[in-house]
Design a protein around this motif. Sequence first.
Motif, PDB file in Angstrom:
ATOM      1  N   PRO B 267       0.830  -1.215   0.000  1.00 27.95           N
ATOM      2  CA  PRO B 267       0.000   0.000   0.000  1.00 27.95           C
ATOM      3  C   PRO B 267       0.863   1.263   0.000  1.00 27.95           C
ATOM      4  O   PRO B 267       2.034   1.223   0.368  1.00 27.95           O
ATOM      5  CB  PRO B 267      -0.776  -0.106   1.310  1.00 27.95           C
ATOM      6  CG  PRO B 267       0.033  -1.012   2.173  1.00 27.95           C
ATOM      7  CD  PRO B 267       0.741  -1.951   1.256  1.00 27.95           C
ATOM      8  N   PRO B 273      -3.420   1.131   5.617  1.00 26.67           N
ATOM      9  CA  PRO B 273      -4.700   0.676   6.153  1.00 26.67           C
ATOM     10  C   PRO B 273      -4.625   0.492   7.675  1.00 26.67           C
ATOM     11  O   PRO B 273      -3.530   0.355   8.219  1.00 26.67           O
ATOM     12  CB  PRO B 273      -4.910  -0.672   5.457  1.00 26.67           C
ATOM     13  CG  PRO B 273      -3.526  -1.147   5.138  1.00 26.67           C
ATOM     14  CD  PRO B 273      -2.702   0.082   4.884  1.00 26.67           C
ATOM     15  N   GLY B 274      -5.759   0.503   8.317  1.00 25.54           N
ATOM     16  CA  GLY B 274      -5.798   0.293   9.767  1.00 25.54           C
ATOM     17  C   GLY B 274      -5.719  -1.181  10.129  1.00 25.54           C
ATOM     18  O   GLY B 274      -5.764  -1.559  11.292  1.00 25.54           O
ATOM     19  N   HIS B 275      -5.611  -2.026   9.106  1.00 22.24           N
ATOM     20  CA  HIS B 275      -5.497  -3.472   9.353  1.00 22.24           C
ATOM     21  C   HIS B 275      -4.160  -3.950   8.839  1.00 22.24           C
ATOM     22  O   HIS B 275      -3.311  -3.138   8.466  1.00 22.24           O
ATOM     23  CB  HIS B 275      -6.661  -4.203   8.691  1.00 22.24           C
ATOM     24  CG  HIS B 275      -6.812  -3.896   7.231  1.00 22.24           C
ATOM     25  ND1 HIS B 275      -6.011  -4.463   6.265  1.00 22.24           N
ATOM     26  CD2 HIS B 275      -7.667  -3.063   6.573  1.00 22.24           C
ATOM     27  CE1 HIS B 275      -6.371  -3.998   5.077  1.00 22.24           C
ATOM     28  NE2 HIS B 275      -7.363  -3.143   5.230  1.00 22.24           N
ATOM     29  N   ALA B 277      -1.190  -4.734   6.718  1.00 22.22           N
ATOM     30  CA  ALA B 277      -0.856  -4.125   5.424  1.00 22.22           C
ATOM     31  C   ALA B 277      -0.603  -5.180   4.350  1.00 22.22           C
ATOM     32  O   ALA B 277      -0.646  -4.877   3.159  1.00 22.22           O
ATOM     33  CB  ALA B 277       0.366  -3.221   5.568  1.00 22.22           C
ATOM     34  N   ASP B 280      -4.018  -7.765   1.673  1.00 21.59           N
ATOM     35  CA  ASP B 280      -4.446  -7.804   0.265  1.00 21.59           C
ATOM     36  C   ASP B 280      -3.716  -8.874  -0.543  1.00 21.59           C
ATOM     37  O   ASP B 280      -4.236  -9.383  -1.525  1.00 21.59           O
ATOM     38  CB  ASP B 280      -4.110  -6.482  -0.443  1.00 21.59           C
ATOM     39  CG  ASP B 280      -4.900  -5.336   0.119  1.00 21.59           C
ATOM     40  OD1 ASP B 280      -5.798  -5.604   0.932  1.00 21.59           O
ATOM     41  OD2 ASP B 280      -4.599  -4.182  -0.270  1.00 21.59           O
ATOM     42  N   THR B 290      -8.471  -8.121   7.774  1.00 16.57           N
ATOM     43  CA  THR B 290      -8.862  -6.850   7.169  1.00 16.57           C
ATOM     44  C   THR B 290      -9.686  -6.013   8.140  1.00 16.57           C
ATOM     45  O   THR B 290     -10.312  -5.025   7.761  1.00 16.57           O
ATOM     46  CB  THR B 290      -9.656  -7.080   5.870  1.00 16.57           C
ATOM     47  OG1 THR B 290     -10.698  -8.025   6.134  1.00 16.57           O
ATOM     48  CG2 THR B 290      -8.755  -7.611   4.767  1.00 16.57           C
TER      49      THR B 290
END
Lengths: 260, 313
Positions: B267, B273-275, B277, B280, B290
Amino acid sequence: MLRAERISKSYRASGGHVVAVDGASLQLERGQRLGLVGPSGSGKSTLAQVMAMLLAPDDGSLTVDGDRIDVWGVHCRCELRHRVQLVFQSPRMAVDPRLRVGEAILEPLVASRLLAARDAECAVLLHDWATRVGLTYDLLERFPHEVSEGQLQRACLARALIVAPRYLICDELSSMLDVSTQAALLEAIAAIQAEQELGVLLITHDRVLADTWCGEVADIRELAARSGEGEADATQRHASARAAALSALVRGRQRRAMPP
Amino acid sequence: MSALLEVDALSVGFRTRRGIVRALSEASVAIEPGELLLVVGESGSGKTVLAHTLLSLLPRNVDVAGSVRLGGTELLGLAPAALRELRARRMALIPQSPASSLNPVRTLGGQLIEGARARGLSEEQARRRLRALLGELGLDFDFIGGRYIHQLSGGMQQRIVNAMALVGEPDVVIADEPTSGLDSELVETTAAQLQEISARGASLLVITHDLRLAQRLAGWIALLYASRIVELGPTAAFFEAPAHPYGRELLRALPEREGKSIPGMAPELTALPGHCAFADRCPDRFDRCTEALPDLYPAPDGVLARCFVHAAR
Ligand SMILES: Nc1ncnc2c1ncn2[C@@H]1O[C@H](COP(=O)(O)OP(=O)(O)OP(=O)(O)O)[C@@H](O)[C@H]1O
Ligand SMILES: Nc1ncnc2c1ncn2[C@@H]1O[C@H](COP(=O)(O)OP(=O)(O)O)[C@@H](O)[C@H]1O
Ligand SMILES: [Mg+2]
Ligand SMILES: [Mg+2]
């Protein structure tokens, strides 16, 4: 074919000459993957710069698809220079620190007036290439000193490929990259090879990589001894089944593409 | 024995036109005297930023939180003079880009001697040490001394900065890709030189993309992904079986293994992201991945891994 014959190049420096390349011959066919190995300081980068028309040799000749090169560096015709692109060993030294990463990628197109920086095509091309080499868009607006070494190296690869070269020379592309990113870039290069018969010369110290990815591997120390003795013996044939299969595949493609 | 180099909850953010680039998030590691910590991970994950933060070499547009202590002394926010003294006497950096770290308009001899003198060596000692170190690396000090950096091949430039860093017997050596441009023989010599100063009690932090070198150097390993340490443990355990899915997928990308890239991209660091990384791109992803950010959980063999797979243990 990109054909370098009996290339010699020495540098003048305090305390005498340094013979960097001594009568080396090397040929790269379109669609081929050729590895080039050799110890540190053995002249790989020098030969690469000669083959990319950036550095005039003292002796020897270079032809690109039959066109003989007589003029080197910036005075060499753009159209010829674009046929062979080099990704330098050290990305930090290869880009203008005043250009943003995105501008640096587009620079060869703009400088040769193939596109104007304001053209809508530029943005489209830039985003396409950024994605292909795994750069997120936020990086494109930063200056070289604001991105990592490997990110800059990927920008340099995009910059080389954006002019649609026939031959690509990667000088130690992978020493700046983790193995997954390295694999991703080689996959991207392979995809372009399949589309447009790109010949690739991969200079590397990673013998395993050279043996697995390249159809053939040449050792620079052996290029001089047998120079002028014809083509294939200068390169050391590599036996692994995978490599042989790859070469066959590439040759097949080449025959189909080549006019009789 | 007290840890010589302690890094605690270190976070680094660069202020840019596109928002804050979170290059390092809450990194904690400790390196005891004589220990070697490898830092490996995705290109752009924050390895060089970590190295530069330890040495306070960051640009001005930066926010740093956390702490870096050397033998109990806090380095972050230290007065410039004290910092310079400490860096000269006790810490050494092998920079990732050798050519751009030396003065291009001065010959190398003077720069090398000057560097060694700053570490407290006499001119005579400096010459002797440099001659020995460069000799091991196949370079002749007198020959090199009269040249400019651009007159050397990439691998030679690398050897110069390596020798320059190791010359004064520093307490802490931070090596950012010390073997780029080197052939396998020189990689071996460099590995031996690093191990030698480690055996003399220096703390080593070695950043490398060369996983074969990492395995050879052993010690401890920290795996970075998108600004976070996602795995920390003995190097042998990592190569045996990585505890984090990113580590496992990374090893699979080695040319001698499958040689295939991990699909997808890390990312943007401006929009982490707050989850997890890696979620994905992770083949083992489940719902929780996630939804929340994993901590570093204990995994087998004394390893810590930032993955919910190990959360239940
Ligand atoms: N001055 C800066 N301003 C903004 N972003 C920066 C700056 N310096 C580094 N970064 C970003 O911080 C992240 C970490 O960079 P760093 O150089 O530490 O990567 P790295 O792990 O060393 O990568 P590589 O393996 O490619 O050298 C990258 O995404 C980079 O683009
Ligand atoms: N601009 C230069 N001036 C003087 N000597 C140079 C220059 N560039 C390279 N050399 C020398 O030429 C030799 C070959 O260098 P290079 O082609 O970069 O080697 P390789 O890429 O195989 O490591 C080395 O001895 C190097 O020091
Ligand atoms: Mg080179
Ligand atoms: Mg780096």
